[in-house]
Design a protein around this motif. Structure first.
Motif, PDB file in Angstrom:
ATOM      1  N   PRO A 160      -3.639  12.017   1.334  1.00 35.90           N
ATOM      2  CA  PRO A 160      -2.703  12.090   2.007  1.00 35.90           C
ATOM      3  C   PRO A 160      -0.509  11.761   1.524  1.00 35.90           C
ATOM      4  O   PRO A 160      -0.454  10.662   1.644  1.00 35.90           O
ATOM      5  N   TRP A 161       0.210  12.312   2.199  1.00 32.98           N
ATOM      6  CA  TRP A 161       1.298  11.825   0.661  1.00 32.98           C
ATOM      7  C   TRP A 161       2.354  10.847   1.765  1.00 32.98           C
ATOM      8  O   TRP A 161       2.714   9.978   0.956  1.00 32.98           O
ATOM      9  N   TRP A 162       1.923  10.844   3.058  1.00 35.23           N
ATOM     10  CA  TRP A 162       2.520   9.519   3.187  1.00 35.23           C
ATOM     11  C   TRP A 162       1.841   8.037   3.408  1.00 35.23           C
ATOM     12  O   TRP A 162       2.101   7.144   2.631  1.00 35.23           O
ATOM     13  N   LYS A 163       0.242   8.310   2.124  1.00 38.86           N
ATOM     14  CA  LYS A 163      -0.210   6.664   1.655  1.00 38.86           C
ATOM     15  C   LYS A 163       0.481   7.167   0.621  1.00 38.86           C
ATOM     16  O   LYS A 163       0.140   5.730   0.080  1.00 38.86           O
ATOM     17  N   TYR A 164       0.819   7.695  -0.274  1.00 40.95           N
ATOM     18  CA  TYR A 164       1.173   7.698  -1.599  1.00 40.95           C
ATOM     19  C   TYR A 164       2.484   7.389  -1.392  1.00 40.95           C
ATOM     20  O   TYR A 164       2.680   6.211  -2.257  1.00 40.95           O
ATOM     21  N   ASP A 207     -10.179 -11.619   7.127  1.00 40.28           N
ATOM     22  CA  ASP A 207     -10.825 -11.218   7.063  1.00 40.28           C
ATOM     23  C   ASP A 207     -11.312  -9.643   7.417  1.00 40.28           C
ATOM     24  O   ASP A 207     -12.137  -8.272   7.266  1.00 40.28           O
ATOM     25  N   ASP A 208      -9.322  -9.411   6.949  1.00 38.86           N
ATOM     26  CA  ASP A 208      -9.296  -7.906   7.537  1.00 38.86           C
ATOM     27  C   ASP A 208      -9.149  -7.030   6.123  1.00 38.86           C
ATOM     28  O   ASP A 208      -9.640  -7.700   5.217  1.00 38.86           O
ATOM     29  N   PHE A 209      -8.479  -6.047   6.262  1.00 38.79           N
ATOM     30  CA  PHE A 209      -7.918  -5.321   4.617  1.00 38.79           C
ATOM     31  C   PHE A 209      -7.373  -5.896   3.767  1.00 38.79           C
ATOM     32  O   PHE A 209      -6.995  -5.657   2.741  1.00 38.79           O
ATOM     33  N   VAL A 210      -6.115  -7.557   4.311  1.00 42.35           N
ATOM     34  CA  VAL A 210      -5.338  -7.718   3.484  1.00 42.35           C
ATOM     35  C   VAL A 210      -5.857  -9.032   2.563  1.00 42.35           C
ATOM     36  O   VAL A 210      -4.852  -9.141   1.801  1.00 42.35           O
ATOM     37  N   PHE A 211      -7.417  -8.654   2.683  1.00 43.87           N
ATOM     38  CA  PHE A 211      -7.929  -9.606   2.070  1.00 43.87           C
ATOM     39  C   PHE A 211      -7.591  -9.241   0.441  1.00 43.87           C
ATOM     40  O   PHE A 211      -7.602 -10.119  -0.455  1.00 43.87           O
ATOM     41  N   ASP A 212      -7.739  -7.939   0.405  1.00 45.70           N
ATOM     42  CA  ASP A 212      -7.591  -7.445  -1.148  1.00 45.70           C
ATOM     43  C   ASP A 212      -6.168  -8.183  -1.745  1.00 45.70           C
ATOM     44  O   ASP A 212      -6.083  -8.444  -2.475  1.00 45.70           O
ATOM     45  N   THR A 213      -4.666  -8.102  -0.575  1.00 38.44           N
ATOM     46  CA  THR A 213      -3.447  -8.253  -1.748  1.00 38.44           C
ATOM     47  C   THR A 213      -3.350  -9.816  -1.797  1.00 38.44           C
ATOM     48  O   THR A 213      -2.651  -9.912  -2.631  1.00 38.44           O
ATOM     49  N   GLN A 214      -4.488 -10.371  -0.678  1.00 41.03           N
ATOM     50  CA  GLN A 214      -4.451 -12.562  -0.557  1.00 41.03           C
ATOM     51  C   GLN A 214      -5.083 -12.403  -1.787  1.00 41.03           C
ATOM     52  O   GLN A 214      -4.196 -13.331  -2.730  1.00 41.03           O
ATOM     53  N   PHE A 215      -5.669 -11.883  -2.183  1.00 36.46           N
ATOM     54  CA  PHE A 215      -7.139 -12.167  -3.313  1.00 36.46           C
ATOM     55  C   PHE A 215      -6.725 -12.091  -4.790  1.00 36.46           C
ATOM     56  O   PHE A 215      -5.789 -12.698  -5.283  1.00 36.46           O
ATOM     57  N   LEU A 216      -5.131 -10.873  -4.956  1.00 37.90           N
ATOM     58  CA  LEU A 216      -4.462 -10.152  -6.175  1.00 37.90           C
ATOM     59  C   LEU A 216      -3.472 -11.475  -5.764  1.00 37.90           C
ATOM     60  O   LEU A 216      -3.214 -11.909  -7.392  1.00 37.90           O
ATOM     61  N   ASN A 243      -6.561   4.062   8.829  1.00 35.77           N
ATOM     62  CA  ASN A 243      -5.734   5.135   9.759  1.00 35.77           C
ATOM     63  C   ASN A 243      -3.891   4.904   9.491  1.00 35.77           C
ATOM     64  O   ASN A 243      -3.851   3.773   8.703  1.00 35.77           O
ATOM     65  N   PHE A 244      -3.456   5.712  10.204  1.00 41.63           N
ATOM     66  CA  PHE A 244      -2.172   5.278   9.816  1.00 41.63           C
ATOM     67  C   PHE A 244      -1.310   3.818  10.247  1.00 41.63           C
ATOM     68  O   PHE A 244      -0.592   3.132   9.925  1.00 41.63           O
ATOM     69  N   GLN A 245      -2.014   3.688  11.397  1.00 42.76           N
ATOM     70  CA  GLN A 245      -1.427   2.868  12.781  1.00 42.76           C
ATOM     71  C   GLN A 245      -2.222   1.418  12.184  1.00 42.76           C
ATOM     72  O   GLN A 245      -1.100   0.796  11.401  1.00 42.76           O
ATOM     73  N   ARG A 246      -2.819   1.494  11.368  1.00 38.70           N
ATOM     74  CA  ARG A 246      -4.317  -0.015  10.874  1.00 38.70           C
ATOM     75  C   ARG A 246      -2.863   0.089   9.553  1.00 38.70           C
ATOM     76  O   ARG A 246      -2.955  -0.872   8.874  1.00 38.70           O
ATOM     77  N   SER A 247      -2.387   1.240   8.441  1.00 41.14           N
ATOM     78  CA  SER A 247      -1.744   1.267   7.461  1.00 41.14           C
ATOM     79  C   SER A 247      -0.789   0.694   7.174  1.00 41.14           C
ATOM     80  O   SER A 247      -0.418  -0.726   6.470  1.00 41.14           O
ATOM     81  N   VAL A 248       0.065   0.829   8.558  1.00 42.90           N
ATOM     82  CA  VAL A 248       1.467  -0.094   9.010  1.00 42.90           C
ATOM     83  C   VAL A 248       1.054  -1.596   8.755  1.00 42.90           C
ATOM     84  O   VAL A 248       1.684  -1.863   8.409  1.00 42.90           O
ATOM     85  N   ARG A 249       0.373  -1.397   9.859  1.00 44.30           N
ATOM     86  CA  ARG A 249      -0.202  -3.243   9.717  1.00 44.30           C
ATOM     87  C   ARG A 249      -0.527  -3.655   8.232  1.00 44.30           C
ATOM     88  O   ARG A 249       0.149  -5.159   8.179  1.00 44.30           O
ATOM     89  N   TYR A 250      -1.482  -3.417   7.530  1.00 42.79           N
ATOM     90  CA  TYR A 250      -1.821  -3.579   5.987  1.00 42.79           C
ATOM     91  C   TYR A 250      -0.029  -3.869   5.723  1.00 42.79           C
ATOM     92  O   TYR A 250      -0.338  -4.529   4.323  1.00 42.79           O
TER      93      TYR A 250
END
Length: 276
Positions: A160-164, A207-216, A243-250
């Motif tokens: 999706p363009w917004w994700k890009y 335990d949420d999606f930000v795990f990946d960022t924290q790890f890097l 989805n978009f809302q969770r992406s913003v939180r991430y």
């Protein structure tokens, strides 16, 4: 005149012949010296699991560990029928919680190199041996799959363009703040050397999606070398995506993680994420 480097030690007393490369004594590939385990954080992956594994080059991994995070479909049954090592979370623990189990299990099973790939057929599994090779050669300690080789390919692949735009903005911010040069900080295809998982206190991560960022960010903090390889991706109905809302939180959590690292680095706000 420039000073030339000395010849390779193995070539001092004999003439190298290209036939050794073109026509080896055996047609069999050399046996790997490292145990490579693939881990799959799974949630409702019944329809895509087989396709993901079908693309994995023969002989490139020694074991596949699937951690099911409370799926409501037949993911566990299908994985067991395929002969995978299966760990089941009776209740959903979140994407980060799933990865914690993945990595702990892989270490317990003696992995030297760990490949994390989603079982949703979004990432092209054919690149596994190439990414693993970069780690085995000692070039990098962490290798990510870069989904954005070019804008045209990313968008034509269904991103999706917004994700890009969010990916480009966050990746540029993280590269600048962390002193890196990665093409995609938010990839779901990753390869780790064993000592990366042993040294980083990932149990303290979200335990949420930000795990990946924290790890890097932790990998950068502990001095590990990060790199990436291009990996084709597919976006379709059965491919997992937030989805978009969770992406913003991430995105906000990602910026917060980098900021927290800087505060820890200058001694203003110590964090257990960056403490051995």
């Amino acid at each position: 005149m420039p000073v030339l480097n000395p010849p390779h030690p193995g070539l001092r007393h004999e003439i190298f012949r290209v036939e050794r490369i073109l026509h080896p004594e055996s047609d069999l590939p050399p046996r790997r010296q490292h145990k490579v385990i693939a881990v799959m954080p799974a949630y409702n992956a019944e329809r895509t699991l087989a396709a993901t594994l079908a693309d994995v080059p023969v002989g490139s991994i020694d074991e596949v560990i699937l951690v099911d995070d409370g799926s409501t479909d037949r993911t566990v049954q299908v994985a067991r029928e395929m002969g995978l090592t299966v760990i089941v979370h009776p209740e959903n623990r979140g994407y980060g919680g799933n990865q914690k189990t993945c990595y702990k299990t892989a270490l317990e099973h003696g992995a030297d190199v760990v490949v994390m790939i989603h079982p949703d057929y979004q990432y092209d599994s054919r690149v596994i041996p190439h990414a693993v090779g970069i780690v085995e050669l000692g070039i990098c300690d962490v290798v990510l799959g870069n989904r954005v080789r070019s804008r045209a390919e990313a968008l034509s692949g269904g991103m999706p363009w917004w994700k890009y735009l969010a990916n480009r903005g966050l990746t540029a911010f993280e590269n600048l703040a962390l002193g890196q040069n990665l093409g995609d900080f938010h990839s779901g295809f990753r390869v780790y050397r064993r000592d990366v998982l042993e040294r980083i206190p990932f149990e303290d991560n979200s335990d949420d999606f930000v795990f990946d960022t924290q790890f890097l960010v932790q990998a950068v903090h502990y001095g590990f070398r990060l790199g990436d390889v291009p990996v084709p991706v597919r976006y379709f109905a059965d491919a997992s995506s937030i989805n978009f809302q969770r992406s913003v939180r991430y995105g906000l959590a990602t910026v917060g993680t980098v900021g927290r690292w800087w505060l820890h680095r200058v001694g203003l706000w110590p964090s257990r994420l960056f403490t051995p």
